[in-house]
Write a protein that holds these residues in place. Structure first.
Motif, mmCIF file in Angstrom:
data_model
loop_
_atom_site.group_PDB
_atom_site.id
_atom_site.type_symbol
_atom_site.label_atom_id
_atom_site.label_comp_id
_atom_site.label_asym_id
_atom_site.label_seq_id
_atom_site.Cartn_x
_atom_site.Cartn_y
_atom_site.Cartn_z
ATOM 1 N N THR A 116 8.684 -3.217 -0.770
ATOM 2 C CA THR A 116 9.234 -1.786 -0.935
ATOM 3 C C THR A 116 8.624 -1.253 -2.285
ATOM 4 O OG1 THR A 116 11.062 -2.058 0.514
ATOM 5 C CG2 THR A 116 10.981 -0.151 -1.070
ATOM 6 N N LEU A 117 8.137 0.024 -2.432
ATOM 7 C CA LEU A 117 7.472 0.566 -3.572
ATOM 8 C C LEU A 117 8.457 1.716 -3.827
ATOM 9 C CD1 LEU A 117 5.561 0.580 -5.748
ATOM 10 C CD2 LEU A 117 3.841 1.801 -4.140
ATOM 11 N N VAL A 126 5.315 -0.962 2.059
ATOM 12 C CA VAL A 126 3.837 -1.365 1.831
ATOM 13 C C VAL A 126 3.567 -2.779 2.012
ATOM 14 C CG1 VAL A 126 3.668 0.329 -0.266
ATOM 15 C CG2 VAL A 126 4.320 -2.125 -0.651
ATOM 16 N N LEU A 127 2.333 -3.005 2.441
ATOM 17 C CA LEU A 127 1.749 -4.414 2.725
ATOM 18 C C LEU A 127 1.080 -5.046 1.863
ATOM 19 C CD1 LEU A 127 0.457 -4.019 6.584
ATOM 20 C CD2 LEU A 127 3.010 -4.404 5.756
ATOM 21 N N TYR A 128 1.250 -6.214 1.511
ATOM 22 C CA TYR A 128 0.561 -7.068 0.525
ATOM 23 C C TYR A 128 0.002 -6.385 -0.731
ATOM 24 C CZ TYR A 128 -0.516 -9.700 4.802
ATOM 25 O OH TYR A 128 -0.399 -10.349 5.771
ATOM 26 N N PRO A 129 1.326 -5.984 -1.602
ATOM 27 C CA PRO A 129 0.977 -5.346 -2.610
ATOM 28 C C PRO A 129 0.695 -6.523 -3.928
ATOM 29 C CG PRO A 129 3.533 -5.648 -2.560
ATOM 30 C CD PRO A 129 2.668 -6.041 -1.049
ATOM 31 N N VAL A 130 -0.154 -6.193 -4.754
ATOM 32 C CA VAL A 130 -0.780 -6.878 -5.551
ATOM 33 C C VAL A 130 -1.047 -6.271 -7.038
ATOM 34 C CG1 VAL A 130 -2.871 -8.379 -6.295
ATOM 35 C CG2 VAL A 130 -2.142 -8.440 -3.794
ATOM 36 N N ARG A 131 -0.540 -7.001 -8.106
ATOM 37 C CA ARG A 131 -0.854 -6.433 -9.460
ATOM 38 C C ARG A 131 -1.949 -6.867 -9.959
ATOM 39 N NH1 ARG A 131 3.606 -4.848 -13.031
ATOM 40 N NH2 ARG A 131 1.882 -4.776 -14.408
ATOM 41 N N SER A 132 -2.925 -5.918 -10.625
ATOM 42 C CA SER A 132 -4.029 -6.240 -11.346
ATOM 43 C C SER A 132 -4.162 -5.709 -12.639
ATOM 44 C CB SER A 132 -5.092 -6.057 -10.506
ATOM 45 O OG SER A 132 -6.630 -6.372 -11.170
ATOM 46 N N SER A 139 -1.255 -1.803 0.640
ATOM 47 C CA SER A 139 -1.950 -1.164 2.174
ATOM 48 C C SER A 139 -0.663 -0.428 2.507
ATOM 49 C CB SER A 139 -2.312 -2.325 2.997
ATOM 50 O OG SER A 139 -2.902 -1.563 4.141
ATOM 51 N N SER A 140 -0.816 0.695 3.164
ATOM 52 C CA SER A 140 0.167 1.751 3.787
ATOM 53 C C SER A 140 -0.534 2.579 4.976
ATOM 54 C CB SER A 140 0.907 2.426 2.996
ATOM 55 O OG SER A 140 1.568 3.529 3.415
ATOM 56 N N ASP A 141 0.200 2.840 6.016
ATOM 57 C CA ASP A 141 -0.083 3.704 6.925
ATOM 58 C C ASP A 141 0.625 5.049 6.862
ATOM 59 O OD1 ASP A 141 2.415 2.956 7.702
ATOM 60 O OD2 ASP A 141 2.015 2.417 9.961
ATOM 61 N N ALA A 142 1.275 5.248 5.870
ATOM 62 C CA ALA A 142 2.152 6.460 5.554
ATOM 63 C C ALA A 142 1.631 7.554 4.478
ATOM 64 C CB ALA A 142 3.719 5.851 5.222
ATOM 65 N N LEU A 143 0.608 7.288 4.029
ATOM 66 C CA LEU A 143 -0.115 8.086 2.997
ATOM 67 C C LEU A 143 -1.238 8.978 3.449
ATOM 68 C CD1 LEU A 143 0.580 5.734 -0.151
ATOM 69 C CD2 LEU A 143 1.993 7.865 0.659
ATOM 70 N N TYR A 144 -1.811 9.692 2.655
ATOM 71 C CA TYR A 144 -3.088 10.220 2.946
ATOM 72 C C TYR A 144 -4.128 9.193 3.172
ATOM 73 C CZ TYR A 144 -7.579 13.147 1.923
ATOM 74 O OH TYR A 144 -8.534 13.687 1.979
ATOM 75 N N GLY A 145 -4.779 9.468 4.407
ATOM 76 C CA GLY A 145 -5.740 8.400 4.932
ATOM 77 C C GLY A 145 -6.674 9.022 6.104
ATOM 78 N N CYS A 154 -1.876 2.360 -7.534
ATOM 79 C CA CYS A 154 -1.221 3.232 -8.179
ATOM 80 C C CYS A 154 -1.303 2.435 -9.771
ATOM 81 C CB CYS A 154 0.672 3.225 -8.155
ATOM 82 S SG CYS A 154 1.005 3.869 -6.344
ATOM 83 N N ARG A 155 -0.943 3.399 -10.761
ATOM 84 C CA ARG A 155 -1.048 2.898 -12.219
ATOM 85 C C ARG A 155 0.264 2.848 -12.791
ATOM 86 N NH1 ARG A 155 -5.769 5.244 -16.081
ATOM 87 N NH2 ARG A 155 -5.852 3.456 -17.595
ATOM 88 N N ARG A 156 0.596 1.812 -13.592
ATOM 89 C CA ARG A 156 1.752 1.854 -14.312
ATOM 90 C C ARG A 156 1.992 2.979 -15.286
ATOM 91 N NH1 ARG A 156 6.210 -0.832 -12.602
ATOM 92 N NH2 ARG A 156 7.497 -2.188 -14.105
ATOM 93 N N THR A 157 2.942 3.427 -15.366
ATOM 94 C CA THR A 157 3.377 4.715 -15.951
ATOM 95 C C THR A 157 4.022 4.140 -17.499
ATOM 96 O OG1 THR A 157 5.367 5.143 -14.830
ATOM 97 C CG2 THR A 157 3.427 6.279 -14.211
ATOM 98 N N ALA A 158 4.110 5.281 -18.383
ATOM 99 C CA ALA A 158 4.893 4.764 -19.584
ATOM 100 C C ALA A 158 6.258 4.423 -19.462
ATOM 101 C CB ALA A 158 4.683 5.834 -20.737
ATOM 102 N N ASP A 159 6.911 4.925 -18.550
ATOM 103 C CA ASP A 159 8.324 4.839 -18.245
ATOM 104 C C ASP A 159 8.698 3.683 -17.384
ATOM 105 O OD1 ASP A 159 7.511 5.999 -15.881
ATOM 106 O OD2 ASP A 159 8.790 7.553 -15.819
ATOM 107 N N GLY A 160 7.502 2.984 -17.202
ATOM 108 C CA GLY A 160 7.895 1.730 -16.409
ATOM 109 C C GLY A 160 7.706 1.920 -14.721
ATOM 110 N N GLY A 161 7.506 3.312 -14.406
ATOM 111 C CA GLY A 161 7.349 3.558 -12.968
ATOM 112 C C GLY A 161 5.759 3.328 -12.443
ATOM 113 N N TRP A 162 5.470 4.058 -11.306
ATOM 114 C CA TRP A 162 4.314 4.006 -10.880
ATOM 115 C C TRP A 162 3.896 5.448 -10.566
ATOM 116 C CZ3 TRP A 162 1.709 -0.335 -11.215
ATOM 117 C CH2 TRP A 162 2.701 -1.608 -11.188
#
Length: 324
Positions: A116-117, A126-132, A139-145, A154-162
Motif C-alpha cells: 500500500t502506497l 501497488v505491485l512490486y514497489p522498489v526503492r532506487s 506497478s498499478s492499474d488505477a492511475l493514468y495509463g 514517485c519521488r521522495r519529498t522533503a516532508d518524507g512523503g511521495w
C-alpha cells in the motif's frame, strides 16, 4: 373457442427456435471489439474513432460507460506517444510468472508483491514497489495509463512523503501488464517484466541500459511504436574501435559512472536528512548543498561525452557485463 385454445396449446408445445439461435451482438459491441484491437496494436487514433462511434450507437448506458473508460485509455496512449524513450536493449528472456523474480539481482529481503502506497489524500494498492535512490518504482492499474498494469515512479519529498506518480511511458508501459522495475546497484542496467507477447503463465524480463536523463521523442507511426515496445535486444556485432574511439568511449563511461555515483550519494544524503534529528541536519544540509552545486558540471560532462559519442558514431557494447 376451441381453435384458439388448440393454437395456444400448439404454440406452447412448439420448440423455441429463437432461443436456439446464436445471439447477434449489437453493432456498438462489434465496433468496440474493433476499437480494442486497434488499441492493442498501438493504433490509438483509430481506436478513438471506433470508441466514439461505439458509444454513440450504444443503447446500453452501462456498456457505454465502460466504453468511455476504455476510450480514456486510448486517449492516454495517444498522448503518451509524444514522449517515448529509446533505451538500449541488452537482453530479454522468458520466465514463468511464479519464478520470474529469480532473474533479478534483488537484495536479500527480496521485494513485496503487493503493498500500500500512501499519497497525499489517497491510498493506493501497488505491485512490486522498489526503492532506487530517492525514487520509488511500482506497478498499478488505477492511475493514468494505457490499460493493464503500467509502470510508475514517485519521488521522495522533503516532508518524507511521495510526489505525484508519473507513468514511465513507452516502451516501459504498454497495453499489457508491466511490473517490477528495478535499477541494478552498479547503475548500469534497468530491468522490468511484462506479459506482452507472452501466453499463459509466463512473462518476459527485459534488461535495458540504464539512462539517467533519457531523451524523449514523439512517435506517431503505430508500426514504429509497436517495434519500439517489442524491445528486441540489440545485435552483438563486433566492431573494432580506433584508439580515438576507445578514448571517447572510455570518457563517456567514466562520466556516466561518476554522475550515477554522485546521484546515488546525493539521494542517500537526502534520505538521511529527512529522518535525521535537528543536530545532524545542519551538517547534512551542507553536504547536500555541496553535492548539488557539483551536479551541473557532472551533467555537462556526461552530455558532452554523449554528444562526442554520437559524432564519432560509437555505441556502447549492448551486453557488456550482463549475465542471467
Amino acid at each position: 373457442m376451441i381453435i384458439p385454445l388448440l393454437l395456444a396449446s400448439f404454440l406452447a408445445a412448439a420448440p423455441d427456435t429463437a432461443a436456439r439461435q446464436p445471439r447477434l451482438l449489437p453493432e456498438s459491441e462489434l465496433i468496440a471489439m474493433e476499437a480494442q484491437d486497434h488499441h492493442e496494436a498501438f493504433e490509438f487514433a483509430a481506436a478513438l474513432e471506433c470508441w466514439e462511434k461505439a458509444v454513440s450507437r450504444s443503447r446500453d448506458t452501462l456498456a457505454a460507460a465502460e466504453m468511455e473508460k476504455e476510450m480514456t485509455l486510448s486517449r492516454n496512449g495517444l498522448a503518451m506517444s509524444d514522449f517515448c524513450v529509446k533505451p538500449g536493449v541488452v537482453a530479454r528472456r522468458r520466465f514463468s510468472r511464479s519464478g520470474f523474480t529469480s532473474a533479478y539481482p534483488l537484495p536479500g529481503g527480496g521485494v513485496k508483491a503487493v503493498d500500500t502506497l500512501r499519497l497525499p489524500g489517497d491510498t493506493l494498492r501497488v505491485l512490486y514497489p522498489v526503492r532506487s535512490g530517492e525514487w520509488l518504482y511500482f506497478s498499478s492499474d488505477a492511475l493514468y495509463g494505457v490499460g493493464g498494469y503500467d509502470l510508475y515512479r514517485c519521488r521522495r519529498t522533503a516532508d518524507g512523503g511521495w510526489s505525484r506518480p508519473e507513468n514511465l511511458g513507452f516502451p516501459y508501459s504498454s497495453p499489457d501488464d508491466d511490473f517490477l522495475y528495478f535499477n541494478t546497484p552498479d547503475g548500469k542496467y534497468s530491468l522490468f517484466a511484462s506479459s506482452r507477447g507472452c501466453e499463459g503463465d509466463s512473462v518476459n524480463v527485459y534488461v535495458l541500459e540504464y539512462e539517467l536523463n533519457p531523451v524523449r521523442e514523439k512517435i506517431s507511426d503505430p508500426a514504429a511504436l509497436r517495434a519500439l515496445c517489442k524491445l528486441e535486444p540489440a545485435a552483438r556485432d563486433a566492431v573494432e574501435l580506433t584508439a580515438r574511439q576507445k578514448a571517447v568511449l572510455g570518457e563517456w563511461r567514466a562520466a556516466t559512472d561518476t554522475l550515477a555515483a554522485h546521484q546515488r550519494q546525493l539521494g542517500a544524503l537526502r534520505r538521511r536528512y529527512s529522518d535525521a534529528p535537528a543536530v545532524e541536519r545542519q551538517f547534512l544540509g551542507e553536504e547536500i548543498s555541496t553535492l548539488e552545486m557539483g551536479l551541473p558540471a557532472l551533467l555537462r560532462r556526461q552530455k558532452a561525452a554523449e554528444a562526442l559519442m554520437q559524432r564519432e558514431g560509437i555505441k556502447e557494447p549492448a551486453a557488456s557485463g550482463w549475465s542471467w
